[in-house]
Design a protein around this motif. Structure first.
Motif, PDB file in Angstrom:
ATOM      1  N   LEU A  20      -4.276  35.938  74.560  1.00 39.01           N
ATOM      2  CA  LEU A  20      -5.315  35.924  73.535  1.00 39.01           C
ATOM      3  C   LEU A  20      -6.478  36.861  73.843  1.00 39.01           C
ATOM      4  CD1 LEU A  20      -5.684  32.357  72.036  1.00 39.01           C
ATOM      5  CD2 LEU A  20      -4.833  34.438  70.984  1.00 39.01           C
ATOM      6  N   PRO A  21      -7.072  36.819  75.062  1.00 39.20           N
ATOM      7  CA  PRO A  21      -8.181  37.742  75.325  1.00 39.20           C
ATOM      8  C   PRO A  21      -7.802  39.199  75.100  1.00 39.20           C
ATOM      9  CG  PRO A  21      -8.017  36.140  77.085  1.00 39.20           C
ATOM     10  CD  PRO A  21      -6.832  35.925  76.199  1.00 39.20           C
ATOM     11  N   SER A  22      -6.548  39.540  75.440  1.00 38.64           N
ATOM     12  CA  SER A  22      -6.143  40.926  75.277  1.00 38.64           C
ATOM     13  C   SER A  22      -5.892  41.290  73.819  1.00 38.64           C
ATOM     14  CB  SER A  22      -4.867  41.203  76.071  1.00 38.64           C
ATOM     15  OG  SER A  22      -5.108  40.990  77.433  1.00 38.64           O
ATOM     16  N   SER A  23      -5.608  40.284  73.004  1.00 38.31           N
ATOM     17  CA  SER A  23      -5.286  40.634  71.622  1.00 38.31           C
ATOM     18  C   SER A  23      -6.429  40.363  70.657  1.00 38.31           C
ATOM     19  CB  SER A  23      -4.017  39.899  71.179  1.00 38.31           C
ATOM     20  OG  SER A  23      -4.122  38.531  71.450  1.00 38.31           O
ATOM     21  N   ILE A  24      -7.558  39.861  71.179  1.00 38.41           N
ATOM     22  CA  ILE A  24      -8.675  39.546  70.285  1.00 38.41           C
ATOM     23  C   ILE A  24      -9.163  40.750  69.465  1.00 38.41           C
ATOM     24  CG2 ILE A  24     -11.184  39.103  70.414  1.00 38.41           C
ATOM     25  CD1 ILE A  24     -10.546  36.588  71.897  1.00 38.41           C
ATOM     26  N   PRO A  25      -9.303  41.937  70.062  1.00 39.38           N
ATOM     27  CA  PRO A  25      -9.750  43.062  69.215  1.00 39.38           C
ATOM     28  C   PRO A  25      -8.810  43.298  68.037  1.00 39.38           C
ATOM     29  CG  PRO A  25      -9.838  43.676  71.525  1.00 39.38           C
ATOM     30  CD  PRO A  25      -9.160  42.341  71.462  1.00 39.38           C
ATOM     31  N   GLY A  26      -7.521  43.258  68.294  1.00 35.42           N
ATOM     32  CA  GLY A  26      -6.555  43.470  67.215  1.00 35.42           C
ATOM     33  C   GLY A  26      -6.610  42.359  66.181  1.00 35.42           C
ATOM     34  N   ILE A  27      -6.758  41.119  66.662  1.00 37.04           N
ATOM     35  CA  ILE A  27      -6.824  39.989  65.741  1.00 37.04           C
ATOM     36  C   ILE A  27      -8.077  40.091  64.878  1.00 37.04           C
ATOM     37  CG2 ILE A  27      -7.162  37.491  65.620  1.00 37.04           C
ATOM     38  CD1 ILE A  27      -5.360  37.256  68.091  1.00 37.04           C
ATOM     39  N   ALA A  28      -9.205  40.442  65.513  1.00 36.04           N
ATOM     40  CA  ALA A  28     -10.462  40.556  64.775  1.00 36.04           C
ATOM     41  C   ALA A  28     -10.355  41.641  63.714  1.00 36.04           C
ATOM     42  CB  ALA A  28     -11.607  40.855  65.741  1.00 36.04           C
ATOM     43  N   THR A  29      -9.810  42.784  64.101  1.00 38.54           N
ATOM     44  CA  THR A  29      -9.669  43.884  63.152  1.00 38.54           C
ATOM     45  C   THR A  29      -8.820  43.462  61.956  1.00 38.54           C
ATOM     46  OG1 THR A  29      -9.723  45.370  65.038  1.00 38.54           O
ATOM     47  CG2 THR A  29      -9.011  46.290  62.963  1.00 38.54           C
ATOM     48  N   GLY A  30      -7.675  42.857  62.232  1.00 38.17           N
ATOM     49  CA  GLY A  30      -6.778  42.441  61.160  1.00 38.17           C
ATOM     50  C   GLY A  30      -7.415  41.397  60.261  1.00 38.17           C
ATOM     51  N   SER A  31      -8.153  40.470  60.875  1.00 36.49           N
ATOM     52  CA  SER A  31      -8.760  39.407  60.085  1.00 36.49           C
ATOM     53  C   SER A  31      -9.846  39.958  59.162  1.00 36.49           C
ATOM     54  CB  SER A  31      -9.379  38.354  61.007  1.00 36.49           C
ATOM     55  OG  SER A  31      -8.401  37.867  61.888  1.00 36.49           O
ATOM     56  N   ILE A  32     -10.638  40.873  59.691  1.00 35.41           N
ATOM     57  CA  ILE A  32     -11.709  41.433  58.859  1.00 35.41           C
ATOM     58  C   ILE A  32     -11.108  42.212  57.696  1.00 35.41           C
ATOM     59  CG2 ILE A  32     -13.607  43.087  58.806  1.00 35.41           C
ATOM     60  CD1 ILE A  32     -14.220  42.257  61.691  1.00 35.41           C
ATOM     61  N   LEU A  33     -10.066  42.972  57.980  1.00 29.82           N
ATOM     62  CA  LEU A  33      -9.434  43.726  56.891  1.00 29.82           C
ATOM     63  C   LEU A  33      -8.836  42.773  55.854  1.00 29.82           C
ATOM     64  CD1 LEU A  33      -7.801  46.687  58.852  1.00 29.82           C
ATOM     65  CD2 LEU A  33      -9.876  46.695  57.466  1.00 29.82           C
ATOM     66  N   ALA A  34      -8.313  41.651  56.320  1.00 25.29           N
ATOM     67  CA  ALA A  34      -7.777  40.665  55.378  1.00 25.29           C
ATOM     68  C   ALA A  34      -8.902  40.078  54.525  1.00 25.29           C
ATOM     69  CB  ALA A  34      -7.052  39.565  56.138  1.00 25.29           C
ATOM     70  N   LEU A  35     -10.024  39.773  55.171  1.00 21.48           N
ATOM     71  CA  LEU A  35     -11.158  39.213  54.429  1.00 21.48           C
ATOM     72  C   LEU A  35     -11.702  40.215  53.419  1.00 21.48           C
ATOM     73  CD1 LEU A  35     -13.146  37.275  57.151  1.00 21.48           C
ATOM     74  CD2 LEU A  35     -11.849  36.340  55.240  1.00 21.48           C
ATOM     75  N   SER A  36     -11.645  41.490  53.779  1.00 27.92           N
ATOM     76  CA  SER A  36     -12.177  42.468  52.834  1.00 27.92           C
ATOM     77  C   SER A  36     -11.242  42.608  51.627  1.00 27.92           C
ATOM     78  CB  SER A  36     -12.455  43.810  53.500  1.00 27.92           C
ATOM     79  OG  SER A  36     -11.275  44.372  53.975  1.00 27.92           O
ATOM     80  N   ARG A  37     -10.013  42.107  51.781  1.00 27.80           N
ATOM     81  CA  ARG A  37      -9.196  42.013  50.571  1.00 27.80           C
ATOM     82  C   ARG A  37      -9.671  40.834  49.732  1.00 27.80           C
ATOM     83  NH1 ARG A  37      -3.018  40.022  49.652  1.00 27.80           N
ATOM     84  NH2 ARG A  37      -3.193  40.060  47.395  1.00 27.80           N
ATOM     85  N   ALA A  38     -10.004  39.736  50.403  1.00 33.16           N
ATOM     86  CA  ALA A  38     -10.404  38.529  49.687  1.00 33.16           C
ATOM     87  C   ALA A  38     -11.727  38.711  48.955  1.00 33.16           C
ATOM     88  CB  ALA A  38     -10.506  37.365  50.665  1.00 33.16           C
ATOM     89  N   ILE A  39     -12.598  39.540  49.500  1.00 36.22           N
ATOM     90  CA  ILE A  39     -13.954  39.668  48.948  1.00 36.22           C
ATOM     91  C   ILE A  39     -13.924  40.219  47.527  1.00 36.22           C
ATOM     92  CG2 ILE A  39     -14.560  42.016  49.682  1.00 36.22           C
ATOM     93  CD1 ILE A  39     -17.211  41.021  50.601  1.00 36.22           C
ATOM     94  N   GLY A  40     -12.927  41.016  47.201  1.00 41.35           N
ATOM     95  CA  GLY A  40     -12.884  41.625  45.871  1.00 41.35           C
ATOM     96  C   GLY A  40     -12.068  40.841  44.873  1.00 41.35           C
ATOM     97  N   GLU A  41     -11.498  39.696  45.316  1.00 46.10           N
ATOM     98  CA  GLU A  41     -10.622  38.946  44.429  1.00 46.10           C
ATOM     99  C   GLU A  41     -11.408  38.216  43.343  1.00 46.10           C
ATOM    100  OE1 GLU A  41      -7.578  38.712  43.841  1.00 46.10           O
ATOM    101  OE2 GLU A  41      -6.761  39.875  45.512  1.00 46.10           O
ATOM    102  N   ALA A  42     -10.979  38.385  42.108  1.00 45.13           N
ATOM    103  CA  ALA A  42     -11.593  37.644  41.012  1.00 45.13           C
ATOM    104  C   ALA A  42     -10.583  36.690  40.388  1.00 45.13           C
ATOM    105  CB  ALA A  42     -12.127  38.598  39.962  1.00 45.13           C
ATOM    106  N   ALA A  43      -9.323  37.144  40.331  1.00 47.07           N
ATOM    107  CA  ALA A  43      -8.323  36.388  39.564  1.00 47.07           C
ATOM    108  C   ALA A  43      -8.182  34.933  40.004  1.00 47.07           C
ATOM    109  CB  ALA A  43      -6.986  37.109  39.639  1.00 47.07           C
ATOM    110  N   PRO A  44      -7.999  34.646  41.307  1.00 45.18           N
ATOM    111  CA  PRO A  44      -7.812  33.235  41.670  1.00 45.18           C
ATOM    112  C   PRO A  44      -9.062  32.410  41.398  1.00 45.18           C
ATOM    113  CG  PRO A  44      -7.816  34.630  43.640  1.00 45.18           C
ATOM    114  CD  PRO A  44      -7.873  35.530  42.468  1.00 45.18           C
ATOM    115  N   LEU A  45     -10.228  33.053  41.497  1.00 45.58           N
ATOM    116  CA  LEU A  45     -11.469  32.307  41.259  1.00 45.58           C
ATOM    117  C   LEU A  45     -11.619  31.994  39.777  1.00 45.58           C
ATOM    118  CD1 LEU A  45     -13.847  34.226  43.691  1.00 45.58           C
ATOM    119  CD2 LEU A  45     -12.573  32.116  44.065  1.00 45.58           C
ATOM    120  N   VAL A  46     -11.208  32.930  38.927  1.00 40.94           N
ATOM    121  CA  VAL A  46     -11.234  32.674  37.487  1.00 40.94           C
ATOM    122  C   VAL A  46     -10.331  31.488  37.179  1.00 40.94           C
ATOM    123  CG1 VAL A  46     -10.532  33.581  35.245  1.00 40.94           C
ATOM    124  CG2 VAL A  46     -11.757  35.047  36.853  1.00 40.94           C
TER     125      VAL A  46
END
Lengths: 282, 301
Positions: free
Chosen positions: B205-231
């Protein structure tokens, strides 16, 4: 020693300069009828050998002869490979290593391992050494353990001023000695070495070999090596493995001959051993 | 040397024997096609950015984040409730999705036996889940989370729905980060008598945290623009208060933008553009953090 010199040039067998009585074999491992399977495929068949306490046992042989596979049975590292299975019996001080009650974690605490490629953790030198004792629940006296392990691995003088530095900043040879120190820090009884020098230059190799000699006073060492000279230089006993093809065309490893190193390299009883060590094969 | 020179002299007319042929037309055409594709991608983004910034510039001032939306008075209208809603939503989504995604990834990478059919089925389905349209997740959120579980139509339902939406992406990127840790590190740890969990927790886990953080943030930045499920969840497009509890009604930037675009008065169009700029700015900040993390902490073995 002169007869050795004549039979195999350029090979010095560990001889009288390290006086020890290797006749009195005090068994640590007793291997009988060991076969190792990967799925249905038998990688090694029918290995019988006894490994003596505080001796250096070398396993040599061509690629694919199963020597590493056998080595990895001694601390149950093969358990980590899906589908790998050992048949036959290995005992450690008389206790069945593959018995139902045996916890492989406990086995690995007693039987350390050093790998082919130095694999220090991406942490400081100090934390690398302290890792083993820490996962085994030790909290106090870590400075002493670290110094002792590094000293035994002949690395203390080179790193004592930079214990907080990342271990990956060390040279390859230093990294491998760090890995040996890391194994020692857990206070094992046996150290298994899987081609520990194959990624190192000759100078670093010499240092590791000297270290092995030194360590064999306190530890039982089993080493797999591709380098026959290395086996001849450091070991007390040598096991020669080879790959055989059976009637159905399947390749598998076999133990051909296991004896005192001086005998294997001067007067082997099997023709295949002789061919291999004289360079006619493999 | 003598042999070489004599052969050279015999075979070539002069000193220009290494000049080679000219670059063939086909290669030039191919290169232009490559560059053209790149230009299309970049140019559209640049045009979009230039358009929204120039249009929204007039209203890119503190009123936007200090005031609440208003239907009657566009000159005083802001998007505070949407900005706050989006930030809360992202925080909650991260809280739900990162632990779940990382634990699922650890199971799949470190424990799952790939020879077992159910693990292969699981893997295949995670790939599939990543491709399901977001509106379908909206229906799931509405039917299961809001109605059956009964969490209502508040912030928490929105966050849980978005978390489900990006969970496959988080799992896939966390798996890649975990897989990038060399097996020799695991072996080294296990050979010292560490248990599998100690090995994962202290080495992998300590060795993969940078990769996990990067992937998670990119995933969240997909969620930030979502309107359809919220509608779908019935998140209101017009909310004049900030959410104060997990079950409060809320709005988010994409919804606020959608609301303003639909208004007839041109001032609201300007407001929509400035809100788009805010949304893009949030997105860029998140992606920059991801890139920074990746460059700074990426392990080289």
């Amino acid at each position: 020693m002169s007869e050795i010199g004549t039979s195999i040039p350029n090979v010095t067998v560990r001889g009288p300069e390290v006086p020890r009585n290797i006749q009195a074999l005090d068994p640590v491992f007793n291997v009988s009828g060991l076969s190792v399977f990967y799925g249905d495929y038998a990688a090694v068949r029918g290995v019988d050998m006894v490994i003596g306490n505080r001796e250096i046992t070398a396993m040599i042989g061509p690629s694919g002869c199963g020597k590493s596979t056998v080595l990895r049975c001694f601390n149950r590292m093969n358990d980590l490979i899906p589908g790998a299975r050992a048949a036959g019996k290995i005992t450690y001080h008389g206790e069945d290593l593959y018995g139902d009650h045996v916890d492989p974690i406990e086995v690995r605490r007693r039987i350390g391992m050093v790998f082919q490629k130095p694999n220090p953790f991406p942490k400081s030198i100090y934390d690398n050494i302290a890792y083993g004792p820490r996962v085994n629940g030790r909290k106090k006296g870590m400075d002493g353990i670290v110094e002792e392990a590094l000293t035994k691995a002949a690395l203390w003088d080179e790193v004592k001023d930079k214990l907080k530095q990342n271990a990956l900043s060390l040279s390859g040879g230093q990294q491998q000695r760090l890995c040996i120190a890391r194994a020692i820090a857990v206070r094992p009884e046996v150290i298994l070495m899987d081609e520990p020098c194959s990624a190192l230059d000759p100078i670093a190799t010499t240092k590791i070999e000297d270290l092995m000699q030194e360590l064999s006073r306190d530890y039982t060492i089993v080493i797999v090596t591709h380098n026959m000279q290395q086996a001849a230089r450091v070991s007390d006993r040598t096991a020669f493995f080879t790959a055989e093809v059976d009637d159905s065309g399947v390749r598998h490893g076999r133990l051909v001959e296991y004896d005192e190193t001086s005998r294997i390299f001067t007067n082997p009883s099997d023709k295949r051993t002789e061919d291999y060590i004289t360079g006619r094969f493999g | 040397m003598t042999v070489l020179t004599s052969i050279g002299k015999a075979a070539s007319p002069g000193p220009r024997q290494l000049a080679g042929r000219r670059r063939p037309v086909r290669e030039t055409v191919f290169l232009i096609a490559l560059q053209f594709s790149l230009v299309i991608a970049i140019a559209f983004l640049a045009v979009l950015l230039a358009y929204v910034i120039s249009k929204g510039w007039a209203r890119l001032d503190p009123r936007l984040w200090e005031n609440m939306p208003s239907i009657r008075r566009p000159e005083n209208a802001g998007a505070q409730s949407a900005i706050v809603g989006t930030i809360y939503l992202m925080g909650l989504t991260a809280l739900f999705v990162i632990p779940t995604g990382v634990l699922a990834a650890i199971y799949l990478e470190e424990y799952a036996d790939r020879d077992k059919w159910y693990n292969r089925l699981l893997e295949l389905n995670i790939q599939n889940l990543a491709g399901i349209p977001s509106i379908v997740y909206g229906i799931l959120g509405l039917g299961i989370i809001a109605r059956v579980i009964g969490l209502g139509f508040g912030l928490i339902t929105g966050a849980l729905t978005l978390a489900l939406l990006v969970l496959p992406v988080v799992i896939i990127s966390a798996r890649e980060a975990i897989r990038a840790v060399p097996p020799s590190i695991r072996e080294g740890s296990l050979a010292l008598g560490a248990t599998q969990w100690q090995t994962i927790y202290r080495q992998v886990l300590p060795s993969s945290i940078p990769g996990i953080a990067t992937g998670s943030i990119l995933a969240l930045s997909r969620a930030i623009g979502e309107a359809a499920p919220l509608v779908m969840l019935g998140a209101a497009t017009f909310v004049a208060f900030n959410p104060e509890s997990l079950t409060d009604g809320f709005t988010a930037l994409p919804l606020q933008i959608y609301n303003w675009i639909g208004q007839s008065r041109p001032e609201f169009g300007v407001l929509a553009s400035s809100a788009i700029v805010v949304l893009l700015a949030l997105l860029l900040v998140m992606n920059s953090v991801a890139i920074l993390l990746r460059n700074r902490y990426q392990k080289r073995w």
